[in-house]
Design a protein around this motif. Sequence first.
Motif, mmCIF file in Angstrom:
data_model
loop_
_atom_site.group_PDB
_atom_site.id
_atom_site.type_symbol
_atom_site.label_atom_id
_atom_site.label_comp_id
_atom_site.label_asym_id
_atom_site.label_seq_id
_atom_site.Cartn_x
_atom_site.Cartn_y
_atom_site.Cartn_z
ATOM 1 N N UNK A 196 -16.289 62.568 21.659
ATOM 2 C CA UNK A 196 -17.144 63.563 22.309
ATOM 3 C C UNK A 196 -16.870 64.934 21.691
ATOM 4 N N UNK A 197 -17.917 65.492 21.095
ATOM 5 C CA UNK A 197 -17.808 66.826 20.490
ATOM 6 C C UNK A 197 -18.378 67.878 21.423
ATOM 7 N N UNK A 198 -18.794 68.999 20.866
ATOM 8 C CA UNK A 198 -19.453 70.026 21.681
ATOM 9 C C UNK A 198 -20.845 69.523 22.061
ATOM 10 N N UNK A 199 -21.483 70.231 22.988
ATOM 11 C CA UNK A 199 -22.849 69.842 23.357
ATOM 12 C C UNK A 199 -23.774 69.888 22.143
ATOM 13 N N UNK A 200 -23.609 70.915 21.331
ATOM 14 C CA UNK A 200 -24.475 71.054 20.154
ATOM 15 C C UNK A 200 -24.255 69.895 19.182
ATOM 16 N N UNK A 201 -23.007 69.490 19.012
ATOM 17 C CA UNK A 201 -22.725 68.374 18.098
ATOM 18 C C UNK A 201 -23.338 67.071 18.628
ATOM 19 N N UNK A 202 -23.224 66.850 19.931
ATOM 20 C CA UNK A 202 -23.777 65.617 20.492
ATOM 21 C C UNK A 202 -25.311 65.653 20.441
ATOM 22 N N UNK A 203 -25.882 66.851 20.619
ATOM 23 C CA UNK A 203 -27.340 66.979 20.504
ATOM 24 C C UNK A 203 -27.798 66.588 19.096
ATOM 25 N N UNK A 204 -27.050 67.021 18.097
ATOM 26 C CA UNK A 204 -27.416 66.703 16.713
ATOM 27 C C UNK A 204 -27.308 65.199 16.470
ATOM 28 N N UNK A 205 -26.263 64.589 17.009
ATOM 29 C CA UNK A 205 -26.082 63.140 16.862
ATOM 30 C C UNK A 205 -27.249 62.395 17.512
ATOM 31 N N UNK A 206 -27.554 62.776 18.745
ATOM 32 C CA UNK A 206 -28.616 62.083 19.485
ATOM 33 C C UNK A 206 -29.977 62.291 18.795
ATOM 34 N N UNK A 207 -30.220 63.514 18.335
ATOM 35 C CA UNK A 207 -31.505 63.798 17.674
ATOM 36 C C UNK A 207 -31.661 62.903 16.444
ATOM 37 N N UNK A 208 -30.575 62.774 15.671
ATOM 38 C CA UNK A 208 -30.656 61.927 14.485
ATOM 39 C C UNK A 208 -30.892 60.467 14.870
ATOM 40 N N UNK A 209 -30.146 59.977 15.864
ATOM 41 C CA UNK A 209 -30.271 58.565 16.262
ATOM 42 C C UNK A 209 -31.676 58.265 16.792
ATOM 43 N N UNK A 210 -32.215 59.214 17.556
ATOM 44 C CA UNK A 210 -33.563 59.042 18.097
ATOM 45 C C UNK A 210 -34.559 58.785 16.980
ATOM 46 N N UNK A 211 -34.441 59.616 15.981
ATOM 47 C CA UNK A 211 -35.316 59.546 14.829
ATOM 48 C C UNK A 211 -35.082 58.244 14.042
ATOM 49 N N UNK A 229 -23.225 59.072 8.277
ATOM 50 C CA UNK A 229 -22.383 59.703 7.267
ATOM 51 C C UNK A 229 -23.224 60.516 6.277
ATOM 52 N N UNK A 230 -24.387 59.976 5.964
ATOM 53 C CA UNK A 230 -25.272 60.719 5.051
ATOM 54 C C UNK A 230 -25.700 62.050 5.651
ATOM 55 N N UNK A 231 -25.641 62.135 6.981
ATOM 56 C CA UNK A 231 -25.968 63.399 7.671
ATOM 57 C C UNK A 231 -24.717 64.244 7.889
ATOM 58 N N UNK A 232 -23.594 63.801 7.316
ATOM 59 C CA UNK A 232 -22.329 64.505 7.538
ATOM 60 C C UNK A 232 -21.823 64.360 8.977
ATOM 61 N N UNK A 233 -22.236 63.259 9.625
ATOM 62 C CA UNK A 233 -21.732 62.974 10.975
ATOM 63 C C UNK A 233 -20.764 61.794 10.854
ATOM 64 N N UNK A 234 -19.502 62.043 11.203
ATOM 65 C CA UNK A 234 -18.472 61.015 11.044
ATOM 66 C C UNK A 234 -18.137 60.373 12.376
ATOM 67 N N UNK A 235 -18.221 59.038 12.431
ATOM 68 C CA UNK A 235 -17.774 58.282 13.603
ATOM 69 C C UNK A 235 -16.825 57.198 13.094
ATOM 70 N N UNK A 236 -16.166 56.479 14.013
ATOM 71 C CA UNK A 236 -15.188 55.480 13.563
ATOM 72 C C UNK A 236 -15.705 54.068 13.779
ATOM 73 N N UNK A 237 -15.456 53.222 12.786
ATOM 74 C CA UNK A 237 -15.867 51.816 12.847
ATOM 75 C C UNK A 237 -14.655 50.951 12.533
#
Length: 352
Positions: free
Chosen positions: A334-349, A311-319
């Motif tokens: 599931x968003x666009x490829x670019x959106x999922x890339x941003x999600x995965x990049x953040x999670x990786x980090x 959420x701090x990254x402006x990425x909203x998911x549901x809990x």
Amino acid sequence: MKAWEKNIRKVVPYVPGEQPNQPDMIKLNTNENPYPPAPGVVDAIKSFDTDRLRLYPDPTAKILVDALAAEYGLKPENIFVGVGSDDVLAMIYLTFFNSDKPIFFPDITYSFYDVWADEFRVPYEVQPLNDDFTINKSDYYKENGGVIFPNPNAPTGIIMELSEIEDIIQANPDVIVVVDEAYIDFGGVSALPLIEKYDNLIVVQTFSKSRSLAGMRIGYAMAQPKLIRYMNDVKYSFNSYTMNQLTLAAGAAALADRAYFDETRNKIIATRERTKKELAALGFVFGDSKSNFIFASHPKVSAEELMGALREQNIYVRHFTHPERIRNYLRISIGTDAEMDALIAFLKNYLA
Ligand code: PMP
């Protein structure tokens, strides 16, 4: 307490996912389609003759019902339309779930089912999913007042084989069985062909997910004409004009473009499968979703913590905090490829 307060229809309402409107947000919290509606929808809205708004809409919603009938090889008498599948499902509860016996649905499922049951004073009994979040069909063989479940289930994304669904329908000839197929277009096999064989089956679908029209509010039920007639009797006793003129035009236009529908849903399926690989590589565990979301848990970091960090990254998911056994899961649309890339990049980090 005032005397009149005793007579209030008190309900604990359904809580929809939040609808933030921030620039640059990545919105993966309400299973919307990341792609715009079909180009024909835009044309239909732009060319809409606003003078017609003086008039009430067609209460039979003919242009939309006919387009749906053509799309699915059915007769208009097989189709009921409503303001999103939520409206359709509420009408199904009102029309068919009037028994003293409890209706059955899974313990982990669409969280509106128990809300409608409470609102309409329908007794219900939840049937626990197996540990792997699959539905145990024999739980639905006991005597009941009706059966409803999504396929694929939400929020798990897990699909049930058609043969097992048919077993449930066959075991329940005396009640209505509702298969809520909000997410069926993302790789599942629809129970629709079974409506010819079973007079107690209703299949419900929506334009909100695979047709990119969540904001228009269009849902529909498909069943044998007798069931549709009973639903229409209840609808006309409640609100004859549920579908407004613009919605009817947009819905019919969406159905006219099969190529666009196939292209966008196939893109979402491909993005989902790729996202599964990436999430698995990061240690997430999840079932084999056939929907436009993945319901995932991480063994090392709590869902709550992850949601806050995203959420701090402006990425909203549901809990969901209920029931307890899904507390450590996040539902990621599931968003666009670019959106999922941003999600995965953040999670990786974040998980490194
Ligand atoms: N059924 C299920 C399983 C859902 O997840 C949703 C989406 N919230 C709905 C029905 C309702 O969708 P809509 O009213 O937008 O058609």
